[in-house]
Write a protein that holds these residues in place. Structure first.
Motif, PDB file in Angstrom:
ATOM      1  N   TYR A  22      22.825 -10.154  28.551  1.00 16.04           N
ATOM      2  CA  TYR A  22      22.529  -9.760  27.185  1.00 16.04           C
ATOM      3  C   TYR A  22      23.126 -10.855  26.313  1.00 16.04           C
ATOM      4  CZ  TYR A  22      22.301  -6.906  23.002  1.00 16.04           C
ATOM      5  OH  TYR A  22      22.025  -6.434  21.749  1.00 16.04           O
ATOM      6  N   PRO A  23      22.309 -11.842  25.916  1.00 13.42           N
ATOM      7  CA  PRO A  23      22.840 -13.043  25.245  1.00 13.42           C
ATOM      8  C   PRO A  23      23.784 -12.787  24.070  1.00 13.42           C
ATOM      9  CG  PRO A  23      20.553 -13.384  25.814  1.00 13.42           C
ATOM     10  CD  PRO A  23      20.864 -11.936  26.119  1.00 13.42           C
ATOM     11  N   PRO A  24      23.492 -11.847  23.158  1.00 13.26           N
ATOM     12  CA  PRO A  24      24.462 -11.660  22.070  1.00 13.26           C
ATOM     13  C   PRO A  24      25.852 -11.262  22.573  1.00 13.26           C
ATOM     14  CG  PRO A  24      22.401 -10.570  21.531  1.00 13.26           C
ATOM     15  CD  PRO A  24      22.297 -11.032  22.965  1.00 13.26           C
ATOM     16  N   HIS A  25      25.890 -10.497  23.657  1.00 11.86           N
ATOM     17  CA  HIS A  25      27.174 -10.050  24.201  1.00 11.86           C
ATOM     18  C   HIS A  25      27.828 -11.128  25.065  1.00 11.86           C
ATOM     19  CE1 HIS A  25      30.077  -7.095  25.690  1.00 11.86           C
ATOM     20  NE2 HIS A  25      29.864  -7.579  26.891  1.00 11.86           N
ATOM     21  N   HIS A  26      27.063 -11.661  26.021  1.00 14.37           N
ATOM     22  CA  HIS A  26      27.634 -12.586  27.002  1.00 14.37           C
ATOM     23  C   HIS A  26      27.839 -14.002  26.472  1.00 14.37           C
ATOM     24  CE1 HIS A  26      26.106  -9.461  29.811  1.00 14.37           C
ATOM     25  NE2 HIS A  26      27.248  -9.744  30.413  1.00 14.37           N
ATOM     26  N   PHE A  27      27.000 -14.455  25.554  1.00 13.57           N
ATOM     27  CA  PHE A  27      27.050 -15.858  25.142  1.00 13.57           C
ATOM     28  C   PHE A  27      27.496 -16.068  23.703  1.00 13.57           C
ATOM     29  CE2 PHE A  27      23.606 -15.681  28.420  1.00 13.57           C
ATOM     30  CZ  PHE A  27      24.387 -16.195  29.433  1.00 13.57           C
ATOM     31  N   ILE A  28      27.644 -14.990  22.943  1.00 13.13           N
ATOM     32  CA  ILE A  28      28.102 -15.144  21.557  1.00 13.13           C
ATOM     33  C   ILE A  28      29.370 -14.315  21.329  1.00 13.13           C
ATOM     34  CG2 ILE A  28      27.539 -14.782  19.113  1.00 13.13           C
ATOM     35  CD1 ILE A  28      24.570 -15.235  19.920  1.00 13.13           C
ATOM     36  N   TYR A  29      29.272 -13.001  21.487  1.00 13.57           N
ATOM     37  CA  TYR A  29      30.376 -12.112  21.145  1.00 13.57           C
ATOM     38  C   TYR A  29      31.636 -12.377  21.969  1.00 13.57           C
ATOM     39  CZ  TYR A  29      32.836  -7.755  20.141  1.00 13.57           C
ATOM     40  OH  TYR A  29      33.782  -6.838  19.778  1.00 13.57           O
ATOM     41  N   LEU A  30      31.529 -12.316  23.303  1.00 14.91           N
ATOM     42  CA  LEU A  30      32.727 -12.505  24.136  1.00 14.91           C
ATOM     43  C   LEU A  30      33.321 -13.912  24.009  1.00 14.91           C
ATOM     44  CD1 LEU A  30      31.844 -10.463  27.345  1.00 14.91           C
ATOM     45  CD2 LEU A  30      33.327  -9.818  25.455  1.00 14.91           C
ATOM     46  N   PRO A  31      32.508 -14.979  24.057  1.00 14.89           N
ATOM     47  CA  PRO A  31      33.111 -16.309  23.859  1.00 14.89           C
ATOM     48  C   PRO A  31      33.761 -16.473  22.480  1.00 14.89           C
ATOM     49  CG  PRO A  31      30.959 -16.537  24.869  1.00 14.89           C
ATOM     50  CD  PRO A  31      31.113 -15.097  24.480  1.00 14.89           C
ATOM     51  N   LEU A  32      33.138 -15.890  21.454  1.00 15.96           N
ATOM     52  CA  LEU A  32      33.717 -15.972  20.119  1.00 15.96           C
ATOM     53  C   LEU A  32      35.066 -15.252  20.066  1.00 15.96           C
ATOM     54  CD1 LEU A  32      33.325 -16.903  17.193  1.00 15.96           C
ATOM     55  CD2 LEU A  32      32.179 -14.723  16.755  1.00 15.96           C
ATOM     56  N   LEU A  33      35.156 -14.089  20.703  1.00 15.53           N
ATOM     57  CA  LEU A  33      36.435 -13.375  20.737  1.00 15.53           C
ATOM     58  C   LEU A  33      37.508 -14.179  21.469  1.00 15.53           C
ATOM     59  CD1 LEU A  33      35.458  -9.654  21.405  1.00 15.53           C
ATOM     60  CD2 LEU A  33      36.331 -10.641  19.295  1.00 15.53           C
ATOM     61  N   ILE A  34      37.129 -14.812  22.559  1.00 19.89           N
ATOM     62  CA  ILE A  34      38.100 -15.624  23.304  1.00 19.89           C
ATOM     63  C   ILE A  34      38.579 -16.790  22.441  1.00 19.89           C
ATOM     64  CG2 ILE A  34      38.348 -17.187  25.276  1.00 19.89           C
ATOM     65  CD1 ILE A  34      36.479 -15.213  26.812  1.00 19.89           C
ATOM     66  N   LEU A  35      37.660 -17.455  21.759  1.00 21.01           N
ATOM     67  CA  LEU A  35      38.049 -18.571  20.885  1.00 21.01           C
ATOM     68  C   LEU A  35      38.930 -18.092  19.725  1.00 21.01           C
ATOM     69  CD1 LEU A  35      34.724 -20.618  20.736  1.00 21.01           C
ATOM     70  CD2 LEU A  35      36.854 -21.236  21.904  1.00 21.01           C
ATOM     71  N   LEU A  36      38.586 -16.963  19.132  1.00 21.08           N
ATOM     72  CA  LEU A  36      39.409 -16.430  18.042  1.00 21.08           C
ATOM     73  C   LEU A  36      40.800 -16.036  18.531  1.00 21.08           C
ATOM     74  CD1 LEU A  36      36.806 -14.274  16.080  1.00 21.08           C
ATOM     75  CD2 LEU A  36      37.958 -16.349  15.278  1.00 21.08           C
ATOM     76  N   GLU A  37      40.888 -15.498  19.743  1.00 23.58           N
ATOM     77  CA  GLU A  37      42.200 -15.139  20.296  1.00 23.58           C
ATOM     78  C   GLU A  37      43.044 -16.395  20.527  1.00 23.58           C
ATOM     79  OE1 GLU A  37      45.222 -12.647  21.419  1.00 23.58           O
ATOM     80  OE2 GLU A  37      43.321 -12.089  20.514  1.00 23.58           O
ATOM     81  N   ILE A  38      42.437 -17.418  21.073  1.00 24.59           N
ATOM     82  CA  ILE A  38      43.154 -18.686  21.278  1.00 24.59           C
ATOM     83  C   ILE A  38      43.611 -19.257  19.935  1.00 24.59           C
ATOM     84  CG2 ILE A  38      42.865 -21.081  22.022  1.00 24.59           C
ATOM     85  CD1 ILE A  38      41.010 -19.949  24.255  1.00 24.59           C
ATOM     86  N   PHE A  39      42.710 -19.231  18.946  1.00 23.78           N
ATOM     87  CA  PHE A  39      43.045 -19.728  17.611  1.00 23.78           C
ATOM     88  C   PHE A  39      44.199 -18.928  17.008  1.00 23.78           C
ATOM     89  CE2 PHE A  39      42.352 -19.499  12.958  1.00 23.78           C
ATOM     90  CZ  PHE A  39      42.548 -20.839  12.653  1.00 23.78           C
ATOM     91  N   GLY A  40      44.135 -17.592  17.115  1.00 24.12           N
ATOM     92  CA  GLY A  40      45.197 -16.741  16.573  1.00 24.12           C
ATOM     93  C   GLY A  40      46.535 -17.012  17.226  1.00 24.12           C
ATOM     94  N   MET A  41      46.528 -17.187  18.537  1.00 28.52           N
ATOM     95  CA  MET A  41      47.791 -17.466  19.243  1.00 28.52           C
ATOM     96  C   MET A  41      48.333 -18.845  18.849  1.00 28.52           C
ATOM     97  SD  MET A  41      46.894 -15.693  22.865  1.00 28.52           S
ATOM     98  CE  MET A  41      48.521 -15.772  23.567  1.00 28.52           C
ATOM     99  N   TYR A  42      47.448 -19.796  18.648  1.00 29.96           N
ATOM    100  CA  TYR A  42      47.871 -21.127  18.198  1.00 29.96           C
ATOM    101  C   TYR A  42      48.520 -21.027  16.817  1.00 29.96           C
ATOM    102  CZ  TYR A  42      47.471 -25.725  16.088  1.00 29.96           C
ATOM    103  OH  TYR A  42      47.730 -26.890  15.424  1.00 29.96           O
ATOM    104  N   LYS A  43      47.895 -20.247  15.921  1.00 25.27           N
ATOM    105  CA  LYS A  43      48.393 -20.138  14.550  1.00 25.27           C
ATOM    106  C   LYS A  43      49.733 -19.399  14.481  1.00 25.27           C
ATOM    107  CE  LYS A  43      46.434 -21.334  11.203  1.00 25.27           C
ATOM    108  NZ  LYS A  43      46.670 -22.571  10.462  1.00 25.27           N
ATOM    109  N   ILE A  44      50.008 -18.530  15.459  1.00 24.54           N
ATOM    110  CA  ILE A  44      51.307 -17.835  15.471  1.00 24.54           C
ATOM    111  C   ILE A  44      52.432 -18.863  15.526  1.00 24.54           C
ATOM    112  CG2 ILE A  44      52.836 -16.378  16.871  1.00 24.54           C
ATOM    113  CD1 ILE A  44      50.338 -14.754  17.652  1.00 24.54           C
ATOM    114  N   GLY A  45      52.277 -19.882  16.355  1.00 27.03           N
ATOM    115  CA  GLY A  45      53.303 -20.912  16.475  1.00 27.03           C
ATOM    116  C   GLY A  45      53.198 -21.986  15.413  1.00 27.03           C
ATOM    117  N   ASP A  46      52.009 -22.186  14.869  1.00 28.18           N
ATOM    118  CA  ASP A  46      51.768 -23.277  13.921  1.00 28.18           C
ATOM    119  C   ASP A  46      52.065 -22.893  12.477  1.00 28.18           C
ATOM    120  OD1 ASP A  46      50.792 -25.966  13.466  1.00 28.18           O
ATOM    121  OD2 ASP A  46      49.032 -25.013  12.526  1.00 28.18           O
ATOM    122  N   ASP A  47      52.007 -21.625  12.132  1.00 31.47           N
ATOM    123  CA  ASP A  47      52.168 -21.182  10.740  1.00 31.47           C
ATOM    124  C   ASP A  47      53.282 -20.140  10.650  1.00 31.47           C
ATOM    125  OD1 ASP A  47      51.821 -20.574   8.088  1.00 31.47           O
ATOM    126  OD2 ASP A  47      49.782 -19.766   8.294  1.00 31.47           O
TER     127      ASP A  47
END
Length: 145
Positions: A13-38
């Motif tokens: 299901y492309p919206p779920h497998h190729f957009i939603y889940l990868p976007l959540l993973i990227l946002l989680e990585i970004f959020g964890m990076y910002k915890i230490g950066d800001d």
């Protein structure tokens, strides 16, 4: 529609497998990076990361819900098949009178007890738990999800 074969049998299901889940993973990585950066907004980024994680967790749990729904459909089909094998009749009317927990419980009864317990379920309206407690010759189900 194309004929199905080994190369195209998988379903995504492309919206779920190729957009939603990868976007959540990227946002989680970004959020964890910002915890230490800001350090000034550390609490905000922790909250952001927790919310993203919960959304990801919810998406995974929805998949489990689908699996359990499919398992319930299989239990009903198994009941109907077994009814046909034992009585050599369709089970539509009988299945409509039973609750799901009764059908699920009858799976554990061997054929010799199946008829009696089915009769009790239909005429005495015994619960699935009562059916299970009444089984003397237990038929194990090792393939449940």
């Amino acid at each position: 529609m194309k004929q199905q074969n080994y190369h195209n049998h998988r379903k995504f299901y492309p919206p779920h497998h190729f957009i939603y889940l990868p976007l959540l993973i990227l946002l989680e990585i970004f959020g964890m990076y910002k915890i230490g950066d800001d350090p000034k907004n550390k609490l905000v980024w922790i909250l952001f990361s927790v919310v993203i994680f919960l959304l990801f967790y919810l998406a995974i749990m929805v998949r489990q819900h689908y699996a359990l729904g499919l398992q319930n459909r299989m239990v009903i089909l198994e009941f109907k098949q077994r009814y046909f094998e034992i009585f050599n009749m369709r089970s539509d009317e009988t299945a409509a009178k039973l609750k799901f927990d009764q059908m699920a419980a009858l799976r554990f009864a061997h054929d010799d007890e199946f008829k009696d317990l089915l009769y009790k379920a239909l005429h005495e309206n015994i619960s699935g738990d009562e059916i299970k407690r009444s089984i003397k010759n237990w038929r194990a189900d090792w393939l449940r999800i």
